[in-house]
Motif scaffolding. Sequence first.
Motif, PDB file in Angstrom:
ATOM      1  N   TRP A 198       0.824  -1.216   0.000  1.00 23.41           N
ATOM      2  CA  TRP A 198       0.000   0.000   0.000  1.00 23.41           C
ATOM      3  C   TRP A 198       0.861   1.271   0.000  1.00 23.41           C
ATOM      4  CZ3 TRP A 198      -4.853   0.775  -1.132  1.00 23.41           C
ATOM      5  CH2 TRP A 198      -5.807  -0.219  -0.903  1.00 23.41           C
ATOM      6  N   LEU A 255       0.129   4.960  -2.295  1.00 15.34           N
ATOM      7  CA  LEU A 255      -0.543   5.988  -1.510  1.00 15.34           C
ATOM      8  C   LEU A 255       0.319   7.251  -1.403  1.00 15.34           C
ATOM      9  CD1 LEU A 255      -2.218   3.991   1.403  1.00 15.34           C
ATOM     10  CD2 LEU A 255      -3.312   5.037  -0.570  1.00 15.34           C
ATOM     11  N   CYS A 265       0.533   4.956   6.282  1.00  9.03           N
ATOM     12  CA  CYS A 265       0.634   3.987   5.176  1.00  9.03           C
ATOM     13  C   CYS A 265       1.171   2.650   5.675  1.00  9.03           C
ATOM     14  CB  CYS A 265       1.531   4.546   4.072  1.00  9.03           C
ATOM     15  SG  CYS A 265       0.884   6.019   3.231  1.00  9.03           S
ATOM     16  N   ASN A 310      -0.631  -1.096   5.704  1.00  7.67           N
ATOM     17  CA  ASN A 310       0.061  -2.279   5.177  1.00  7.67           C
ATOM     18  C   ASN A 310       0.089  -3.399   6.213  1.00  7.67           C
ATOM     19  OD1 ASN A 310       0.960  -2.491   2.516  1.00  7.67           O
ATOM     20  ND2 ASN A 310       3.099  -2.639   3.143  1.00  7.67           N
ATOM     21  N   ARG A 316      -3.243  -5.211   6.668  1.00  9.94           N
ATOM     22  CA  ARG A 316      -3.521  -6.241   5.654  1.00  9.94           C
ATOM     23  C   ARG A 316      -2.716  -7.513   5.926  1.00  9.94           C
ATOM     24  NH1 ARG A 316      -3.064  -8.614   0.618  1.00  9.94           N
ATOM     25  NH2 ARG A 316      -5.011  -8.517  -0.599  1.00  9.94           N
ATOM     26  N   LEU A 321     -10.506   0.355   5.009  1.00  7.33           N
ATOM     27  CA  LEU A 321     -10.732   0.412   3.563  1.00  7.33           C
ATOM     28  C   LEU A 321     -11.920   1.305   3.234  1.00  7.33           C
ATOM     29  CD1 LEU A 321     -10.192  -3.265   2.300  1.00  7.33           C
ATOM     30  CD2 LEU A 321      -8.600  -1.327   2.209  1.00  7.33           C
ATOM     31  N   VAL A 368      -9.038   3.993  -5.642  1.00  7.87           N
ATOM     32  CA  VAL A 368      -8.187   2.839  -5.948  1.00  7.87           C
ATOM     33  C   VAL A 368      -8.808   2.109  -7.137  1.00  7.87           C
ATOM     34  CG1 VAL A 368      -7.153   0.734  -5.049  1.00  7.87           C
ATOM     35  CG2 VAL A 368      -7.548   2.669  -3.520  1.00  7.87           C
ATOM     36  N   ILE A 371      -3.367  -0.824  -7.836  1.00  9.33           N
ATOM     37  CA  ILE A 371      -2.831  -1.936  -7.041  1.00  9.33           C
ATOM     38  C   ILE A 371      -3.549  -3.215  -7.482  1.00  9.33           C
ATOM     39  CG2 ILE A 371      -2.554  -2.895  -4.725  1.00  9.33           C
ATOM     40  CD1 ILE A 371      -2.555  -0.083  -3.628  1.00  9.33           C
ATOM     41  N   GLU A 374     -11.517  -5.981  -3.307  1.00  9.59           N
ATOM     42  CA  GLU A 374     -10.807  -6.188  -2.040  1.00  9.59           C
ATOM     43  C   GLU A 374     -11.788  -6.185  -0.871  1.00  9.59           C
ATOM     44  OE1 GLU A 374      -6.999  -5.937   0.425  1.00  9.59           O
ATOM     45  OE2 GLU A 374      -7.671  -6.866  -1.433  1.00  9.59           O
TER      46      GLU A 374
END
Length: 820
Positions: free
Chosen positions: A19, A23, A42, A46, A49, A73, A82, A89, A110
């Motif tokens: 990510w 970003l 950021c 990450n 996730r 999200l 996104v 991504i 996602e």
Amino acid sequence: MVQAPMISVPLKATNEIDWVAPLKNYIQNTYGDDPERYAEECATLNRLRQDMRGAGKDSTSGRDLLYRYYGQLELLDLRFPVDEKNIKISFTWFDAFTHKPTAQHSLAFEKASIIFNISAVLSCHAAHQLRTEEAGLKTAYHSFQASAGMFTYINENFLHAPSSDLSRETVKTLISIMLAQAQEVFLEKQIADQKKNGLLAKLSSQAAALYAQAVEGVQENVTKAIFEKVWLSMVQIKLNFMNSLAQYYQALADEDANSYGVAIARLEIAQSLAKEANKMAHSFPSSVPPNSNLTSDCGHILADATKRHLATVKEKLDELNKENDMIYHQPVPAEASVTPVPKLPAAKPIPVSELYAGQDIQRITGPDLFAKIVPLAVTESASLYDEEKAKLVRAETERVETANSEMAASLDYLRLPGALQVLKGGFDQDILPDEDFRTWCVDVADHENPHKIFEHLHTEKQAISTILDKSSRQLDMEESVCEKMRSKYDAEWTQQPSSRLTTTLRTDIRRYREALEVAAKSDGQLATKLRANENELDEMRQAAQHGEIDELFQRAVKKLRKSNPNSPATVEPNLLDADFEDGGPSVVEQIQKVEDILKKLSLVKKERLQVLQDLKQKAHSDDISQILILNKKSIANYEQQLFQQELEKFRPHQNRLVQASHKQAALMRELTVTFNNLLQDKRVRADQSRYESVQRSRASVINKYKRAYQEFLDLEAGLQSAKNWYKDMRQEAESLEKNVEAFVNNRRAEGAQLLNQIEQDRAANKSSHAALEQERLKNLMERMSMDPSPTSPKPSSGSGGRPTPAPLSFTPAAVSNTPL
């Protein structure tokens, strides 16, 4: 007793992504901010996730990890697009059933995959609960419904599924399975609590209906090689089992209602269904695929459960057949004529919003990672909302000001509260000024004393005059020296006359002197204005400095009344003392009632102002940026509705202001009636002329000091203007003085240089003249010399034999050395 097995959904697997870099690039390019400011945020996203990938499939902690990432999200989607065009991504997820990979750049994919896994974790958590304990049974019941709710959310919000596990048909089947199992869990609880047979029958019938829906969907997915076949066997066994239970409990209810024939028919149906369920359970495979999430003893457990139920049904059927044959002799209807068992739903999908009901959602999801970033569209909407707030505040402020003005006008018309002071006989002692008079006095005292300003102006004026005089003398002296030198050296003095060079400087000096004369006249006018109002201004200043403003006003009113021969005597009898009439309220009582109403009106005004202040503060601190961000996707269509909904928070303040206005109106009506009744009292009417006289005196005093104050304001403005003028003039004069000094110094240096040149020239001329004289004398001496010319021939030595006489020498040495 071993609990019945339940189906749980396998989780989707995913690959690792990054990510951070995408970003940061978007923050720098789109928001124009330093991406390093958001490095921690950021990295946190990450890490969320990564944690989500390892979430446990049968625990609340696993569910919370997934939901925390999903919540971020949702917040991320409000600020960062996104997709393939913006933040690109690649999200790769593997089908939960077929394990086929699917990659997309869509954030919706996602989020849908995360929701799917939350549903799967909830189903696993429910299936692994120990339902023989009440806590485990409640958890299983809630989690199955929550899982159905999350699957429902997928079908309602995510279209065009890219993988088979997210397709509408597959998800719809999973919803039916989860709801059927939740209904079954609820039924287990009611059976354990030995509820009425009719209720158990309806609950069983609903469970059977849900399993019937599930069978259709599972059959389709097995055909497509998506679901494992054991799932189909499982739901078919449960379908027959639940239908059998429904008929069994309805038969017991019919027995209680003396419908033995119908009860026997239902038991026969229940026995047939139980046999079928038991038969299928015995054929259930002993080994199951790992992806089915079932254990190898499922078939054995189902076989035991259906066997026990079949025995129970058979035993009850034999009992009723025997009793009916011997006692009741009721006909047994055919199976086709038996009415279906009514259904009673006890399970429904729990919406996502209620998944954490009663809990702090922010504690689960954590704070908004990118709360510092506000999209431009949200900023514009917030500005529009601020304008709506401003309109509301302006309207309420206008309402309050109108109400206050109406109150003031009404009280002024009734001459309250001043009239009460006359009626109470204490007016002479309690004549009080209004707030304007107090403000005037304080303002006069706060300003610098005009006399000191005049002294300052005089000092400045003298300083400027001194500078101008000094400059004039310097120019005059320089011109005088220049002309004296010209007279002494005549044509040799080549310096330009000063009068040609000092024209501008002398013009400025003359102009500044004229300006000083005009300023002096203006100062005189200001001084005249001060002398005309000096007494009143001194009184106001002294009163404010010593805290005696009210005393000053009272003294002025008394003095004016005493000087007026037509004023009523100030020693008239007190109406309160003359209150002698019987019947009806006394003057004291009437006055007290009026004062009580006035106090209530004062409280109403004070409360109204406080409510308005609270409203302004609340409106000022009201920030709905986060709400606008959360509703960003729908704000275009529902902006005004959202604004109106948010503005409702100010409704209590508005209602209080309306109530205050109504209360004021009622009090003013009451005050008018009460005070008019008081004025109609014959004991009061006789004192009207005295009141009017006092009011006239009071107005005269107010006007007197008002005029003085207005003159003071004009005087202060003039004096401040004069101070600034003299300050600027002094700077101009000082600048002129520097120019004059520079001019004089330059002229002196120039004159000194010229004088030195003249002296040098004269000395050179004198030396040259002496040399010429000496040369001339030498030439003369040479002409007078007796020596022969060098070119003349030498005489002969033998001429007559006489020696040649020596030549005469006229040199000074020769003369001096010759003896006499």
